[in-house]
Design a protein around this motif. Sequence first.
Motif, PDB file in Angstrom:
ATOM      1  N   LEU A  35       0.763  -1.066  -0.068  1.00 57.43           N
ATOM      2  CA  LEU A  35       0.121  -0.021  -0.037  1.00 57.43           C
ATOM      3  C   LEU A  35       0.910   1.004  -0.180  1.00 57.43           C
ATOM      4  O   LEU A  35       2.039   1.378   0.603  1.00 57.43           O
ATOM      5  CB  LEU A  35      -0.947  -0.110   1.267  1.00 57.43           C
ATOM      6  N   ILE A  36       0.234   2.370  -0.471  1.00 56.86           N
ATOM      7  CA  ILE A  36       0.998   3.568  -0.367  1.00 56.86           C
ATOM      8  C   ILE A  36       0.089   4.606   0.194  1.00 56.86           C
ATOM      9  O   ILE A  36      -1.145   4.757  -0.284  1.00 56.86           O
ATOM     10  CB  ILE A  36       1.246   3.993  -2.109  1.00 56.86           C
ATOM     11  N   ILE A  37       0.580   5.301   1.085  1.00 59.56           N
ATOM     12  CA  ILE A  37      -0.176   6.381   1.792  1.00 59.56           C
ATOM     13  C   ILE A  37       0.485   7.679   1.325  1.00 59.56           C
ATOM     14  O   ILE A  37       1.790   8.060   1.276  1.00 59.56           O
ATOM     15  CB  ILE A  37       0.253   6.277   3.344  1.00 59.56           C
ATOM     16  N   THR A  38      -0.295   8.337   0.723  1.00 55.08           N
ATOM     17  CA  THR A  38       0.384   9.923   0.304  1.00 55.08           C
ATOM     18  C   THR A  38      -0.394  11.243   1.149  1.00 55.08           C
ATOM     19  O   THR A  38      -1.676  10.887   1.433  1.00 55.08           O
ATOM     20  CB  THR A  38       0.034  10.158  -1.249  1.00 55.08           C
ATOM     21  N   LEU A  39       0.281  11.891   1.571  1.00 59.78           N
ATOM     22  CA  LEU A  39      -0.347  13.080   2.142  1.00 59.78           C
ATOM     23  C   LEU A  39      -0.770  14.174   1.170  1.00 59.78           C
ATOM     24  O   LEU A  39       0.086  14.742   0.590  1.00 59.78           O
ATOM     25  CB  LEU A  39       0.823  13.652   3.270  1.00 59.78           C
ATOM     26  N   ARG A  40      -2.163  14.225   1.076  1.00 60.27           N
ATOM     27  CA  ARG A  40      -2.569  15.280   0.006  1.00 60.27           C
ATOM     28  C   ARG A  40      -2.635  16.679   0.617  1.00 60.27           C
ATOM     29  O   ARG A  40      -1.940  17.594  -0.201  1.00 60.27           O
ATOM     30  CB  ARG A  40      -4.285  14.928  -0.177  1.00 60.27           C
ATOM     31  N   GLU A  41      -3.187  16.961   1.763  1.00 62.41           N
ATOM     32  CA  GLU A  41      -3.031  18.269   2.257  1.00 62.41           C
ATOM     33  C   GLU A  41      -2.874  17.900   4.011  1.00 62.41           C
ATOM     34  O   GLU A  41      -3.018  16.781   4.257  1.00 62.41           O
ATOM     35  CB  GLU A  41      -4.245  19.162   2.150  1.00 62.41           C
ATOM     36  N   GLU A  42      -2.746  19.068   4.536  1.00 57.49           N
ATOM     37  CA  GLU A  42      -2.277  18.954   5.923  1.00 57.49           C
ATOM     38  C   GLU A  42      -3.409  18.026   6.726  1.00 57.49           C
ATOM     39  O   GLU A  42      -4.613  18.589   6.832  1.00 57.49           O
ATOM     40  CB  GLU A  42      -2.409  20.099   6.726  1.00 57.49           C
ATOM     41  N   GLY A  43      -3.015  17.013   7.267  1.00 57.38           N
ATOM     42  CA  GLY A  43      -3.976  16.011   8.044  1.00 57.38           C
ATOM     43  C   GLY A  43      -4.662  14.895   7.013  1.00 57.38           C
ATOM     44  O   GLY A  43      -5.560  14.153   7.645  1.00 57.38           O
ATOM     45  N   LEU A  44      -4.673  15.074   5.661  1.00 60.68           N
ATOM     46  CA  LEU A  44      -5.468  14.308   5.104  1.00 60.68           C
ATOM     47  C   LEU A  44      -4.625  13.508   4.163  1.00 60.68           C
ATOM     48  O   LEU A  44      -3.886  14.037   3.434  1.00 60.68           O
ATOM     49  CB  LEU A  44      -6.685  15.114   4.192  1.00 60.68           C
ATOM     50  N   TYR A  45      -5.124  12.161   4.027  1.00 57.59           N
ATOM     51  CA  TYR A  45      -4.180  11.250   3.551  1.00 57.59           C
ATOM     52  C   TYR A  45      -4.945  10.444   2.332  1.00 57.59           C
ATOM     53  O   TYR A  45      -6.110  10.166   2.505  1.00 57.59           O
ATOM     54  CB  TYR A  45      -3.542  10.174   4.400  1.00 57.59           C
ATOM     55  N   HIS A  46      -4.427  10.022   1.290  1.00 53.77           N
ATOM     56  CA  HIS A  46      -4.701   8.898   0.239  1.00 53.77           C
ATOM     57  C   HIS A  46      -4.009   7.663   0.494  1.00 53.77           C
ATOM     58  O   HIS A  46      -2.848   7.751   0.411  1.00 53.77           O
ATOM     59  CB  HIS A  46      -4.562   9.750  -0.969  1.00 53.77           C
ATOM     60  N   VAL A  47      -4.834   6.625   0.473  1.00 57.78           N
ATOM     61  CA  VAL A  47      -4.087   5.219   0.376  1.00 57.78           C
ATOM     62  C   VAL A  47      -4.589   4.453  -0.689  1.00 57.78           C
ATOM     63  O   VAL A  47      -5.674   4.566  -1.115  1.00 57.78           O
ATOM     64  CB  VAL A  47      -4.967   4.331   1.786  1.00 57.78           C
ATOM     65  N   ARG A  48      -3.746   3.768  -1.250  1.00 56.55           N
ATOM     66  CA  ARG A  48      -3.834   3.064  -2.552  1.00 56.55           C
ATOM     67  C   ARG A  48      -3.577   1.835  -2.009  1.00 56.55           C
ATOM     68  O   ARG A  48      -2.158   1.563  -1.702  1.00 56.55           O
ATOM     69  CB  ARG A  48      -2.954   3.616  -3.753  1.00 56.55           C
ATOM     70  N   GLU A  49      -4.135   0.708  -2.225  1.00 59.20           N
ATOM     71  CA  GLU A  49      -4.025  -0.719  -1.755  1.00 59.20           C
ATOM     72  C   GLU A  49      -3.817  -1.581  -3.176  1.00 59.20           C
ATOM     73  O   GLU A  49      -4.485  -1.202  -4.160  1.00 59.20           O
ATOM     74  CB  GLU A  49      -4.976  -1.434  -1.063  1.00 59.20           C
ATOM     75  N   HIS A  50      -2.659  -2.276  -3.297  1.00 54.73           N
ATOM     76  CA  HIS A  50      -2.421  -3.041  -4.337  1.00 54.73           C
ATOM     77  C   HIS A  50      -1.839  -4.647  -4.124  1.00 54.73           C
ATOM     78  O   HIS A  50      -1.195  -4.501  -3.442  1.00 54.73           O
ATOM     79  CB  HIS A  50      -1.484  -2.407  -5.742  1.00 54.73           C
ATOM     80  N   GLY A  51      -2.424  -5.411  -4.633  1.00 55.30           N
ATOM     81  CA  GLY A  51      -2.020  -6.810  -4.207  1.00 55.30           C
ATOM     82  C   GLY A  51      -3.348  -7.772  -4.505  1.00 55.30           C
ATOM     83  O   GLY A  51      -3.907  -7.920  -5.592  1.00 55.30           O
ATOM     84  N   TYR A  52      -3.707  -8.465  -3.142  1.00 48.89           N
ATOM     85  CA  TYR A  52      -4.849  -9.225  -3.366  1.00 48.89           C
ATOM     86  C   TYR A  52      -6.330  -8.527  -3.692  1.00 48.89           C
ATOM     87  O   TYR A  52      -7.198  -8.871  -4.433  1.00 48.89           O
ATOM     88  CB  TYR A  52      -5.219  -9.943  -2.082  1.00 48.89           C
ATOM     89  N   HIS A  53      -6.287  -7.152  -2.949  1.00 47.41           N
ATOM     90  CA  HIS A  53      -7.587  -6.149  -3.440  1.00 47.41           C
ATOM     91  C   HIS A  53      -6.799  -5.107  -3.970  1.00 47.41           C
ATOM     92  O   HIS A  53      -5.496  -4.667  -3.709  1.00 47.41           O
ATOM     93  CB  HIS A  53      -7.999  -5.820  -2.085  1.00 47.41           C
TER      94      HIS A  53
END
Length: 104
Positions: A35-53
């Motif tokens: 998974l990849i966690i990206t900081l979009r703006e102060e205190g809010l994150y975007h998570v992208r999961e790749h693998g089984y799901h």
Amino acid sequence: MIRLEAIPKELRRRLPKLETGGAIEILTYKRNRGLIITLREEGLYHVREHGYHREEFEAIGEGALLKLVGRIAKREFPRSTNVRLYTHAPGEQLLISDHPDIRI
């Protein structure tokens, strides 16, 4: 490489240091799921999961992020004891999971 159960502690340590646009990537030993966690703006994150799901989660606060990462870790790393954890700077385009030639 870090122990799987150390992910929440490591995220609590690294998330405050993350700059907007920066990313934290958590991968299996073989680098084929994660998974990849990206900081979009102060205190809010975007998570992208790749693998089984394959799922994406947008605008998640830090508390919800830690719970979500625990849930994803159980799905993506069911037999793993160690995972790879990378921190990427905001301008850095190299995400390990996007480059299959880097994988083992």
